[in-house]
Design an enzyme around this catalytic site. Structure first.
Site, PDB file in Angstrom:
ATOM      1  N   GLN A 251       0.815  -1.216   0.000  1.00  0.00           N
ATOM      2  CA  GLN A 251       0.000   0.000   0.000  1.00  0.00           C
ATOM      3  C   GLN A 251       0.850   1.268   0.000  1.00  0.00           C
ATOM      4  OE1 GLN A 251      -2.600  -1.701   3.306  1.00  0.00           O
ATOM      5  NE2 GLN A 251      -3.982  -0.286   2.260  1.00  0.00           N
TER       6      GLN A 251
ATOM      7  N   CYS B 207     -10.541   0.238   3.960  1.00  0.00           N
ATOM      8  CA  CYS B 207      -9.160   0.083   3.518  1.00  0.00           C
ATOM      9  C   CYS B 207      -8.571   1.456   3.228  1.00  0.00           C
ATOM     10  CB  CYS B 207      -9.138  -0.785   2.257  1.00  0.00           C
ATOM     11  SG  CYS B 207      -7.500  -1.086   1.600  1.00  0.00           S
TER      12      CYS B 207
ATOM     13  N   HIS C 141      -7.240  -9.588   5.995  1.00  0.00           N
ATOM     14  CA  HIS C 141      -7.332  -8.447   5.085  1.00  0.00           C
ATOM     15  C   HIS C 141      -5.930  -8.029   4.616  1.00  0.00           C
ATOM     16  CE1 HIS C 141      -9.128  -4.370   3.973  1.00  0.00           C
ATOM     17  NE2 HIS C 141      -7.828  -4.101   4.005  1.00  0.00           N
ATOM     18  N   GLU C 142      -5.006  -7.909   5.568  1.00  0.00           N
ATOM     19  CA  GLU C 142      -3.649  -7.443   5.212  1.00  0.00           C
ATOM     20  C   GLU C 142      -2.868  -8.497   4.432  1.00  0.00           C
ATOM     21  OE1 GLU C 142      -3.124  -4.372   5.375  1.00  0.00           O
ATOM     22  OE2 GLU C 142      -4.741  -3.867   6.758  1.00  0.00           O
TER      23      GLU C 142
END
Length: 171
Positions: A51, A94, A136-137
């Site tokens: 990210q 997110c 999620h990560e």
């Protein structure tokens, strides 16, 4: 430490599969520190290295709930070893898909293995918010976004919205 730019959907880097970290170096430690600072500033509870445009298997997380209290965690090369059959639903958001939230169904419990920033390997059972966040990560490290779990209609709608916003921002 430095705050890094978080890449936003529809940036194609978010679909990259991150590479394992061979050795925990000063650069990896500095990246982890920057990620924590970036995550807190955003604010968020988890951040994957991809990210911030770094395709390595590194995650930062802080699930502390009390104001002013922190419990920063760093996960190097995290992997899910097993998942429960039982599912749970959490509303997810997110940092790479700002101000968009949807309920996502995932396994309620997972067993995860990771290396900490000092090179020690850990295995932990995760449930609740921890289970949701780590899944999620780790998905980010595999080029998967939480919107991929939504219906095609919802996913297409959010992709269209963020693609349009990116086009307008580029003008």
């Amino acid at each position: 430490m430095a705050i890094r730019d978080i890449i936003i959907l529809p940036d194609t880097q978010l679909r990259l599969i991150s590479k394992p970290i061979e050795k925990i170096t000063a650069d990896i430690r500095a990246l982890a520190d920057d990620m924590l600072e970036t995550m807190y500033k955003a604010p968020g509870i988890g951040l994957a290295a991809i990210q911030v445009a770094q395709p390595v298997r590194l995650i930062t997380m802080d699930l502390s709930k009390k104001e002013g209290e922190t419990n920063p965690r760093i996960f190097v090369n995290p992997e899910i070893l097993s998942v429960s059959e039982e599912l749970s639903v959490y509303e997810e958001g997110c940092l790479s898909i700002p101000e968009y939230y949807e309920e996502v169904e995932r396994p309620a419990q997972v067993r995860v293995r990771f290396t900490d920033i000092h090179g020690k390997v850990h295995e932990e059972d995760a449930e609740g918010l921890y289970a949701t966040c780590i899944q999620h990560e780790i998905d980010h490290l595999n080029g998967v976004l939480f919107v991929d779990y939504l219906s095609k209609l919802k996913r297409d709608r959010v992709m269209k919205k963020f693609t349009k916003a990116a086009r307008l921002a580029a003008k």
